[in-house]
Design an enzyme around this catalytic site. Structure first.
Site, mmCIF file in Angstrom:
data_model
loop_
_atom_site.group_PDB
_atom_site.id
_atom_site.type_symbol
_atom_site.label_atom_id
_atom_site.label_comp_id
_atom_site.label_asym_id
_atom_site.label_seq_id
_atom_site.Cartn_x
_atom_site.Cartn_y
_atom_site.Cartn_z
ATOM 1 N N HIS A 5 0.832 -1.212 0.000
ATOM 2 C CA HIS A 5 0.000 0.000 0.000
ATOM 3 C C HIS A 5 0.863 1.258 0.000
ATOM 4 C CE1 HIS A 5 -4.339 -1.297 0.912
ATOM 5 N NE2 HIS A 5 -3.673 -2.389 0.584
ATOM 6 N N ASP A 6 2.005 1.209 0.676
ATOM 7 C CA ASP A 6 2.893 2.371 0.682
ATOM 8 C C ASP A 6 3.455 2.620 -0.711
ATOM 9 O OD1 ASP A 6 4.400 4.521 1.832
ATOM 10 O OD2 ASP A 6 6.172 3.241 1.744
ATOM 11 N N VAL A 55 1.238 4.145 -3.621
ATOM 12 C CA VAL A 55 0.767 5.534 -3.481
ATOM 13 C C VAL A 55 1.975 6.419 -3.182
ATOM 14 C CG1 VAL A 55 -0.740 7.111 -2.200
ATOM 15 C CG2 VAL A 55 -1.465 4.743 -2.603
ATOM 16 N N ASP A 65 7.862 5.430 0.155
ATOM 17 C CA ASP A 65 8.434 6.566 0.899
ATOM 18 C C ASP A 65 7.881 6.689 2.313
ATOM 19 O OD1 ASP A 65 5.852 7.396 0.422
ATOM 20 O OD2 ASP A 65 6.408 9.400 -0.316
ATOM 21 N N THR A 101 -1.364 -15.594 0.005
ATOM 22 C CA THR A 101 -1.210 -16.873 0.707
ATOM 23 C C THR A 101 -1.215 -16.639 2.221
ATOM 24 O OG1 THR A 101 0.175 -18.847 0.910
ATOM 25 C CG2 THR A 101 1.330 -16.783 0.644
ATOM 26 N N THR A 117 -3.412 -23.221 3.791
ATOM 27 C CA THR A 117 -2.244 -22.987 4.671
ATOM 28 C C THR A 117 -2.107 -21.483 4.933
ATOM 29 O OG1 THR A 117 -0.778 -22.912 2.732
ATOM 30 C CG2 THR A 117 -0.972 -25.040 3.872
ATOM 31 N N ASP A 149 3.604 -19.917 0.870
ATOM 32 C CA ASP A 149 3.856 -21.009 -0.068
ATOM 33 C C ASP A 149 3.050 -20.780 -1.340
ATOM 34 O OD1 ASP A 149 1.231 -21.594 0.626
ATOM 35 O OD2 ASP A 149 1.748 -23.285 1.921
#
Length: 325
Positions: free
Chosen positions: A67-68, A71, A75, A194, A248, A253
């Site tokens: 997410h950083d 956008v 930074d 996963t 899992t 994995d």
């Protein structure tokens, strides 16, 4: 003649300046070998300690990094306290344990007098991401460093910059391509599903209101759809969380890709990777070979870590990851 010589010298000088600025904009492993030689060990120990307290540390940190980077680039703008990026609806479901992981690691780094105020929050998040991948059984990989922290974080900047659960393959590719990431990179990074969980409200349309003709999405495994209905009854709190990987969920994995082959992708944007013929071969390749997936993931997350980075004199090294200096 002299004028021409001066022009030539000026042109060479300009090229040298351009070259040096390009070089300074390059991230590299070992960036802190003189200023904070133990940074990787310090971050590793801090993340391990946090992970022992709660497993959520892993998926939360991994998602925070993604997410950083999508956008304003990688930074650490996502870490800034409200009002900021984190107030956007797409970021409000980010688990607090991800933020706390970076805070704890930053505190540990700054306790070393040699390292104090030398290591960016953006680099700490990148290192912490590698550690949670390793702690859950995923591949270790060298992390390029040298990012600086951004000086801007707005709610508006998140709009239309993060992939949505209902995206089709064209929408996914368009968004990832904007950041220099290929379809293979996108599929490998989707494999991070996963780990972690999603709230019922993010996929309830697939099990209750898919279309006027069919209430359940036909690309969804029917047995899995009924299981999801049991876990997410119609009037349940939409914040109830379900594992993204039903087989899992605590192991990094290639089970995610095997699940897609069986129609067990939780989001439309997961299942489309298998239902769309253009991406199916890659899903099959990753499902058949853990090694192929791991190699592609390392390549993709390294490329992700280069997106929109600030280096050299751009940005700052934040003293507190949640506030601008």
């Amino acid at each position: 003649m002299e004028k021409k010589t001066n022009q030539t010298i000026f042109s060479i000088f300009s090229l040298l300046l351009l070259f040096s600025s390009c070089v300074s904009a390059q991230l590299r492993t070992g960036f802190y070998q003189n200023s904070c030689p133990n940074v990787e060990t310090i971050v590793r120990n801090a993340v391990r300690q946090k992970f022992q307290q709660t497993f959520v540390t892993a998926p939360a940190t991994l998602r925070l990094f993604f997410h950083d980077c999508f956008v304003r680039g990688c930074d650490a703008s996502i870490l800034i306290a409200s009002p900021s990026e984190k107030d956007h609806p797409d970021d409000m479901s980010l688990a607090g344990d991800g933020f706390d992981t970076v805070v704890k690691a930053k505190q540990a780094v700054d306790r070393d007098p040699k390292c104090r105020n030398k290591v960016s929050c953006a680099d700490i998040l990148a290192l912490a991401t590698r550690e949670v991948v390793v702690l859950t059984g995923g591949p270790s990989y060298p992390v390029e460093l040298g990012r600086r922290d951004g000086r801007l974080s707005t709610t508006a900047s998140v709009q239309n910059n993060l992939p949505q659960p209902g995206f089709n393959l064209n929408q996914l590719n368009a968004m990832f391509n904007r950041h220099g990431l290929s379809q293979t990179d996108m599929i490998a990074l989707s494999g991070a599903h996963t780990l972690g969980f999603a709230h019922c409200g993010k996929f309830s349309n697939r099990i209750y209101n898919f279309s006027p003709r069919t209430r359940i999405d036909p690309s969804l495994n029917s047995g899995y759809a009924l299981q999801l209905r049991q876990m997410c009854p119609q009037r349940v709190d939409p914040r109830i969380a379900i594992n993204m990987d039903p087989t899992t969920p605590r192991t990094f994995d290639n089970a995610y890709f095997k699940n897609l082959q069986q129609g067990k992708g939780l989001f439309t944007s997961d299942q489309v990777l298998f239902t769309d013929q253009r991406s199916r071969a890659t899903v099959n390749s990753f499902a058949n070979s853990e090694t192929a997936f791991r190699q592609a993931f390392v390549s993709a997350i390294t490329k992700l870590g280069r997106v929109g980075v600030k280096t050299g004199n751009a940005g700052e090294i934040r003293r507190d990851c949640s506030r601008f200096n």
